[in-house]
Design an enzyme around this catalytic site. Structure first.
Site, PDB file in Angstrom:
ATOM      1  N   ASN B 163       0.820  -1.209   0.000  1.00  0.00           N
ATOM      2  CA  ASN B 163       0.000   0.000   0.000  1.00  0.00           C
ATOM      3  C   ASN B 163       0.852   1.257   0.000  1.00  0.00           C
ATOM      4  OD1 ASN B 163      -2.621   1.364   0.263  1.00  0.00           O
ATOM      5  ND2 ASN B 163      -1.790   2.038   2.231  1.00  0.00           N
ATOM      6  N   VAL B 164       0.395   2.247  -0.783  1.00  0.00           N
ATOM      7  CA  VAL B 164       0.944   3.599  -0.702  1.00  0.00           C
ATOM      8  C   VAL B 164      -0.222   4.490  -0.303  1.00  0.00           C
ATOM      9  CG1 VAL B 164       2.238   5.404  -1.883  1.00  0.00           C
ATOM     10  CG2 VAL B 164       2.469   3.011  -2.630  1.00  0.00           C
ATOM     11  N   GLY B 165      -0.201   4.994   0.912  1.00  0.00           N
ATOM     12  CA  GLY B 165      -1.325   5.782   1.417  1.00  0.00           C
ATOM     13  C   GLY B 165      -0.855   7.125   1.941  1.00  0.00           C
ATOM     14  N   TYR B 167      -1.356   9.712   4.831  1.00  0.00           N
ATOM     15  CA  TYR B 167      -1.891   9.879   6.178  1.00  0.00           C
ATOM     16  C   TYR B 167      -1.185  11.055   6.837  1.00  0.00           C
ATOM     17  CZ  TYR B 167      -2.856   5.039   4.938  1.00  0.00           C
ATOM     18  OH  TYR B 167      -3.230   3.915   4.260  1.00  0.00           O
ATOM     19  N   ARG B 168      -1.900  11.751   7.720  1.00  0.00           N
ATOM     20  CA  ARG B 168      -1.239  12.876   8.396  1.00  0.00           C
ATOM     21  C   ARG B 168      -0.230  12.336   9.405  1.00  0.00           C
ATOM     22  NH1 ARG B 168      -6.360  14.574  12.174  1.00  0.00           N
ATOM     23  NH2 ARG B 168      -5.461  13.895  14.146  1.00  0.00           N
ATOM     24  N   HIS B 185      -8.698   2.257   6.325  1.00  0.00           N
ATOM     25  CA  HIS B 185      -7.618   2.478   5.357  1.00  0.00           C
ATOM     26  C   HIS B 185      -6.899   1.156   5.053  1.00  0.00           C
ATOM     27  CE1 HIS B 185      -7.328   6.848   6.978  1.00  0.00           C
ATOM     28  NE2 HIS B 185      -7.991   6.850   5.830  1.00  0.00           N
ATOM     29  N   GLU B 227      -0.931   1.176  -6.240  1.00  0.00           N
ATOM     30  CA  GLU B 227      -0.866   2.607  -6.534  1.00  0.00           C
ATOM     31  C   GLU B 227       0.220   2.894  -7.571  1.00  0.00           C
ATOM     32  OE1 GLU B 227      -1.124   1.362  -3.456  1.00  0.00           O
ATOM     33  OE2 GLU B 227      -2.985   2.245  -2.705  1.00  0.00           O
ATOM     34  N   GLU B 276      -7.865  20.204   9.650  1.00  0.00           N
ATOM     35  CA  GLU B 276      -8.181  19.214   8.617  1.00  0.00           C
ATOM     36  C   GLU B 276      -8.925  19.822   7.427  1.00  0.00           C
ATOM     37  OE1 GLU B 276      -7.658  16.273   7.701  1.00  0.00           O
ATOM     38  OE2 GLU B 276      -6.704  15.199   9.364  1.00  0.00           O
TER      39      GLU B 276
END
Lengths: 75, 477
Positions: B163-165, B167-168, B185, B227, B276
């Site tokens: 996975n390439v996600g 996120y903060r 996620h 991704e 946000e």
């Protein structure tokens, strides 16, 4: 030293300006994980001037919600 | 292969007049925040430039890039289009590229540029990177545009499940990160599996990648869709990857900065608040923690970050069309009458769909279909349906449709107590919401509507626009 957010004595200096200019220092609190730079606006780094909404003074860490609970161990 | 990199994209922006170099001295706070805010505010998110900050007090010699994909002009450059391209045309080019799916090619290289500089001890991110506080009451200095790479611990050799996600991430200590990954996620699935096994999940945090990688990292792809392959298909060129130094993770070979480490298993640490995308602060939560063991960078790396807060911001541009395209294809699987989807507002909390009516009141069914897509379940709070010949990206046309088509007693539906998006500040309790469907389409048989004749659009007028603009330019000289 005192954290400007949770007001406990858990903060320490962790960095100085890397170019040797002594322009600022960075502090972190190892309890509430607040991080700040010495040159930021008073509303950010002065506990007297911070918006109380964002303070964590008197808040137990364990009472802060968890979004991703720790799952049971699978054997 | 700079075309594959952030630097390559910055060159393209510069050629298009969409990159500026900011050489006056600035403070990390509050100046970078204000400059990022200003860049996206120019012409309401349409024409402002990317900004390369080259003189940051205390960080002499280090550079920050901000607003790289903040505006539609920059997005058009990414799509290989003229920077003045209207949003609807950008949407269709985006959708055409998106339809390439996961057929793209991957290539691996050794001695990659992202590993020109290696730091394996005494890591201090506060000194390595020109960090800054994005919004005033954030809990610290955040990465707001990081691509986070993990693998499925139960299937660690599967590239598609890697996975390439996005996120903060809060920098919580010199070598310590706090990160918000939620259970739904893909990264959250990897973390759950690792924690069930009692294992520390290896992770790579990539800062400063080509915008198409950021686009895919923030897109709602399926769990076993890569991704990187999507990015390659989208760009029409292989993605060039390399392996991290400490784990079996693939990272874009031209990444500016790569942080390698492991998640701390089965513990949570205070993180937030953070300003946000709905324009509100999240609360403080206990979240995941990453401990770093290695930092690699290109020589003279560029630290890229984005400003996020009160919309419009780069966050909106970044996820606007990938959210729109995903929903467009999902609706069209069974509803080919759908002509275009505009889900650019607050990640699709408000969505406008252009659709023909197959029969009377059909558009309302399109609205319900949208509300039950995977993304629409929690988002898609306000759904507006307009005729197929209305441009949903042109708010003048959308307002015209609302003004002249909506019969309040028939066309406005409220569905109470549905899933909601927790970050929506009026979702109460967080995660519960409702749906509003407004049908602003023209009634079709067997529905009966008043006999009226609408004024035709005049497509033949369009070529005259260029003539008039050229005359206007000549008149101004």
């Amino acid at each position: 030293m005192k954290c400007v957010r949770c007001l406990t004595d858990n903060a320490a200096k962790v960095a100085e300006a890397p170019d040797g200019s002594k322009a600022w220092e960075v502090y972190t609190c190892n309890r509430c994980n607040f991080v700040w730079r010495s040159t930021e606006e008073p509303e950010v780094i002065d506990p007297e001037k911070r918006d109380p909404w964002f303070q964590l003074a008197g808040v137990e860490i364990e009472s802060i919600p968890v979004f991703s609970p720790v799952p049971p161990l699978k054997k | 292969m700079e075309g594959n990199s952030l630097r390559g994209f910055l060159e393209k922006l510069e050629q298009a007049g969409q990159l500026v170099h900011y050489t006056d001295e600035v403070m990390p706070e509050p100046d970078i925040r204000r400059i990022g805010r200003a860049a996206v505010d120019i012409a309401a998110g349409n024409t402002g430039p990317a900004v390369l900050l080259e003189n940051i007090k205390g960080y002499k010699g280090k550079r920050v890039a901000i607003n790289v994909l903040g505006t539609w002009a920059n997005n058009a450059v990414m799509l290989g289009m003229d920077k003045d391209t209207p949003l609807k045309d950008q949407f269709f080019e985006f959708a055409r590229r998106w339809a390439g799916g996961s057929d793209g090619e991957l290539k691996w290289i050794k001695d990659a540029p992202c590993q020109e500089v290696k730091i394996t001890k005494d890591i201090n991110l506060y000194e390595i990177l020109p960090l800054f506080r994005v919004n005033k009451y954030d809990a610290g200095f955040y990465f707001s545009k990081a691509s986070v790479v993990t693998r499925d611990p139960e299937d660690p050799d599967n590239v598609d499940k890697q996975n390439v996600g996005m996120y903060r991430i809060q920098v919580q200590g010199p070598d310590t990160l706090g990160i918000q990954v939620l259970p739904f996620h893909d990264g959250g699935i990897h973390l759950r599996k690792a924690e069930e096994m009692g294992k520390a999940l290896p992770v790579a945090v990539c800062l400063g990648v080509h915008p198409v990688i950021s686009l895919m990292a923030s897109a709602p792809l399926q769990y076993d869709q890569s991704e990187y392959k999507y990015a390659a298909a989208f760009m029409g060129a292989p993605q060039i990857l390399t392996k991290t130094l400490t784990a079996n993770l693939d990272i874009p070979a031209y990444t500016e900065i790569v942080l390698e480490g492991e998640f701390v298993p089965r513990e949570r640490f205070v993180e937030g608040p953070f300003g946000e995308f709905p324009g509100s602060y999240s609360g403080s939560r206990r979240q995941f923690r990453i401990k770093l063991n290695t930092v690699t960078t290109r020589k003279n790396p560029i630290f890229e970050n984005l400003y996020v807060g009160r919309p419009w911001t780069e966050h909106d541009t970044l996820i606007g069309l990938n959210t729109s395209a995903t929903l467009y294809f999902q609706l069209r699987e069974t509803m080919p009458e759908v002509k275009a989807v505009n889900a650019i507002y607050q990640h699709g909390l408000t969505i406008i769909v252009a659709t023909d009516n197959r029969f009377g009141a059909y558009a309302k069914t399109v609205g319900m279909r949208l509300a039950s897509t995977p993304h629409g379940t929690s988002y898609a709070k306000n759904i507006i349906l307009v005729d197929g010949d209305v441009d949903p990206f042109n708010l003048v046309q959308v307002m015209w449709a609302l003004s002249t088509r909506v019969r309040p007693q028939k066309d406005v539906i409220v569905i109470p107590n549905t899933p909601g998006m927790p970050l929506d500040p009026c979702s109460e309790p967080p995660g519960i919401g409702g749906k509003l469907i407004i049908d602003a389409t023209t009634p079709a048989a067997p529905e009966i509507s008043r006999e009226v004749r609408m004024v035709d659009s005049i497509p033949e007028a369009e070529p005259y626009q260029k003539i008039l603009v050229d005359l206007q330019k000549a008149a101004a000289r």
